[in-house]
Design a protein around this motif. Structure first.
Motif, mmCIF file in Angstrom:
data_model
loop_
_atom_site.group_PDB
_atom_site.id
_atom_site.type_symbol
_atom_site.label_atom_id
_atom_site.label_comp_id
_atom_site.label_asym_id
_atom_site.label_seq_id
_atom_site.Cartn_x
_atom_site.Cartn_y
_atom_site.Cartn_z
ATOM 1 N N LYS A 1 29.728 15.015 -32.568
ATOM 2 C CA LYS A 1 30.885 15.046 -31.982
ATOM 3 C C LYS A 1 30.431 14.605 -30.581
ATOM 4 N N TRP A 2 31.173 13.507 -30.601
ATOM 5 C CA TRP A 2 31.249 12.641 -28.825
ATOM 6 C C TRP A 2 31.242 13.823 -28.307
ATOM 7 N N LYS A 3 30.343 13.838 -26.726
ATOM 8 C CA LYS A 3 30.820 14.740 -25.967
ATOM 9 C C LYS A 3 31.080 14.230 -24.600
ATOM 10 N N ILE A 4 31.596 14.651 -23.334
ATOM 11 C CA ILE A 4 31.058 14.105 -21.979
ATOM 12 C C ILE A 4 30.271 14.775 -21.777
ATOM 13 N N ASP A 5 29.071 14.545 -20.897
ATOM 14 C CA ASP A 5 28.205 15.415 -19.442
ATOM 15 C C ASP A 5 28.882 15.291 -18.398
ATOM 16 N N ILE A 6 29.794 16.527 -17.875
ATOM 17 C CA ILE A 6 30.144 16.755 -16.901
ATOM 18 C C ILE A 6 29.569 16.664 -15.672
ATOM 19 N N PRO A 7 28.186 17.637 -15.399
ATOM 20 C CA PRO A 7 28.258 17.870 -14.841
ATOM 21 C C PRO A 7 27.020 16.344 -14.129
ATOM 22 N N ARG A 8 26.480 15.292 -15.122
ATOM 23 C CA ARG A 8 26.037 14.104 -15.061
ATOM 24 C C ARG A 8 27.277 13.299 -13.815
ATOM 25 N N ILE A 9 28.897 13.601 -14.389
ATOM 26 C CA ILE A 9 29.401 12.885 -13.514
ATOM 27 C C ILE A 9 29.879 13.072 -12.269
ATOM 28 N N ILE A 10 29.607 14.642 -12.418
ATOM 29 C CA ILE A 10 29.868 15.095 -10.925
ATOM 30 C C ILE A 10 28.757 14.707 -10.117
ATOM 31 N N ILE A 11 27.457 14.915 -10.133
ATOM 32 C CA ILE A 11 26.405 15.193 -9.604
ATOM 33 C C ILE A 11 26.006 13.605 -9.629
ATOM 34 N N ILE B 1 25.908 -0.316 -9.681
ATOM 35 C CA ILE B 1 24.988 -0.428 -11.073
ATOM 36 C C ILE B 1 24.259 0.914 -11.574
ATOM 37 N N LEU B 2 24.352 2.044 -10.396
ATOM 38 C CA LEU B 2 23.949 3.719 -10.280
ATOM 39 C C LEU B 2 25.473 3.960 -11.237
ATOM 40 N N LEU B 3 26.354 3.952 -10.702
ATOM 41 C CA LEU B 3 27.925 4.366 -11.199
ATOM 42 C C LEU B 3 27.969 3.653 -12.504
ATOM 43 N N GLY B 4 27.906 2.213 -13.335
ATOM 44 C CA GLY B 4 28.341 1.760 -14.492
ATOM 45 C C GLY B 4 26.461 2.381 -15.108
ATOM 46 N N TYR B 5 25.561 3.025 -14.990
ATOM 47 C CA TYR B 5 25.258 3.079 -15.482
ATOM 48 C C TYR B 5 25.019 4.801 -16.016
ATOM 49 N N VAL B 6 25.803 5.714 -15.222
ATOM 50 C CA VAL B 6 25.724 7.000 -15.652
ATOM 51 C C VAL B 6 27.631 6.533 -16.774
ATOM 52 N N LEU B 7 28.275 5.562 -15.798
ATOM 53 C CA LEU B 7 29.835 6.404 -16.845
ATOM 54 C C LEU B 7 29.077 6.054 -18.408
ATOM 55 N N ILE B 8 28.140 4.921 -18.924
ATOM 56 C CA ILE B 8 27.805 4.859 -20.027
ATOM 57 C C ILE B 8 26.793 6.005 -20.589
ATOM 58 N N THR B 9 25.778 6.426 -19.452
ATOM 59 C CA THR B 9 24.937 7.414 -19.978
ATOM 60 C C THR B 9 25.501 8.785 -20.090
ATOM 61 N N CYS B 10 26.558 9.014 -19.470
ATOM 62 C CA CYS B 10 26.969 10.010 -20.029
ATOM 63 C C CYS B 10 28.077 10.684 -20.823
ATOM 64 N N LEU B 11 27.445 9.568 -22.104
ATOM 65 C CA LEU B 11 28.142 9.942 -22.900
ATOM 66 C C LEU B 11 26.939 10.340 -23.964
ATOM 67 N N TYR B 12 27.517 11.706 -25.084
ATOM 68 C CA TYR B 12 26.147 11.777 -26.222
ATOM 69 C C TYR B 12 27.106 12.280 -27.094
ATOM 70 N N LYS B 13 26.508 12.337 -28.329
ATOM 71 C CA LYS B 13 26.514 13.156 -29.970
ATOM 72 C C LYS B 13 26.537 14.784 -29.642
ATOM 73 N N ASP B 14 27.068 15.796 -29.789
ATOM 74 C CA ASP B 14 26.493 16.902 -29.817
ATOM 75 C C ASP B 14 26.416 17.344 -31.573
ATOM 76 N N SER B 15 25.517 17.880 -32.136
ATOM 77 C CA SER B 15 24.756 18.262 -33.347
ATOM 78 C C SER B 15 24.541 19.490 -33.455
ATOM 79 N N SER B 16 24.987 20.415 -32.159
ATOM 80 C CA SER B 16 25.445 21.835 -32.459
ATOM 81 C C SER B 16 26.298 22.934 -32.832
ATOM 82 N N GLU B 17 27.244 21.603 -32.989
ATOM 83 C CA GLU B 17 28.373 21.554 -33.687
ATOM 84 C C GLU B 17 28.904 21.846 -35.600
ATOM 85 N N LEU B 18 27.708 21.428 -35.494
ATOM 86 C CA LEU B 18 27.450 20.634 -37.199
ATOM 87 C C LEU B 18 27.149 21.368 -37.484
ATOM 88 N N GLU B 19 26.059 22.957 -37.282
ATOM 89 C CA GLU B 19 25.150 23.715 -37.691
ATOM 90 C C GLU B 19 26.073 25.139 -38.246
#
Length: 141
Positions: free
Chosen positions: A76-86, A123-141
């Motif tokens: 499931k897609w998640k957003i890395d909130i600490p990455r966005i904040i820091i 440029i860093l802002l754009g990079y952070v925006l796209i890399t803060c999205l990830y898939k969490d596979s722990s919910e599938l187990e």
């Protein structure tokens, strides 16, 4: 497989170069327009907004490879909130330096000294925006 990777990197460098040329050409034309219109507010807003958007696109392009790798994963897609904040919020603050300086608050006008850092944060802002999205596979187990 190797040819596919090589093609992907060639397309990436072409897109990156194209965006840089478009950015520099646009900045040159906007600067010319700004000088011809004697520094009107509209031309100044264009002069700072268009490079802002293009720099964010460059950052998004840098993180596109990571996003495509995440897309292939299951979960499931998640957003890395600490990455966005820091990383994201300070980058956003410094990216908006020109806009903040328009408020004419004395303390904020100090952030415009040595403005060479502003595109890096955009440029860093754009990079952070796209890399803060990830898939969490722990919910599938």
């Amino acid at each position: 497989m190797r040819k596919k990777t090589l093609l992907k990197y060639c397309i990436f460098i072409l897109l990156f170069t194209l965006i840089l040329f478009i950015k520099e050409y646009t900045i040159e034309k906007l600067d010319y327009m700004y000088m011809r219109t004697f520094g009107t507010a509209f031309s100044y807003i264009c002069l700072i907004t268009i490079p802002f958007v293009l720099n964010i696109i460059i950052g998004l392009l840098f993180g596109l490879d990571r996003l495509t790798a995440e897309r292939k994963k299951s979960g499931k897609w998640k957003i890395d909130i600490p990455r966005i904040i820091i990383l994201g919020l300070p980058s956003l603050f410094f990216s908006l330096s020109y806009y903040i300086a328009l408020l004419n608050i004395e303390i904020f006008t100090l952030i415009l000294y040595g403005t060479d850092y502003i595109p890096i944060f955009q440029i860093l802002l754009g990079y952070v925006l796209i890399t803060c999205l990830y898939k969490d596979s722990s919910e599938l187990e």
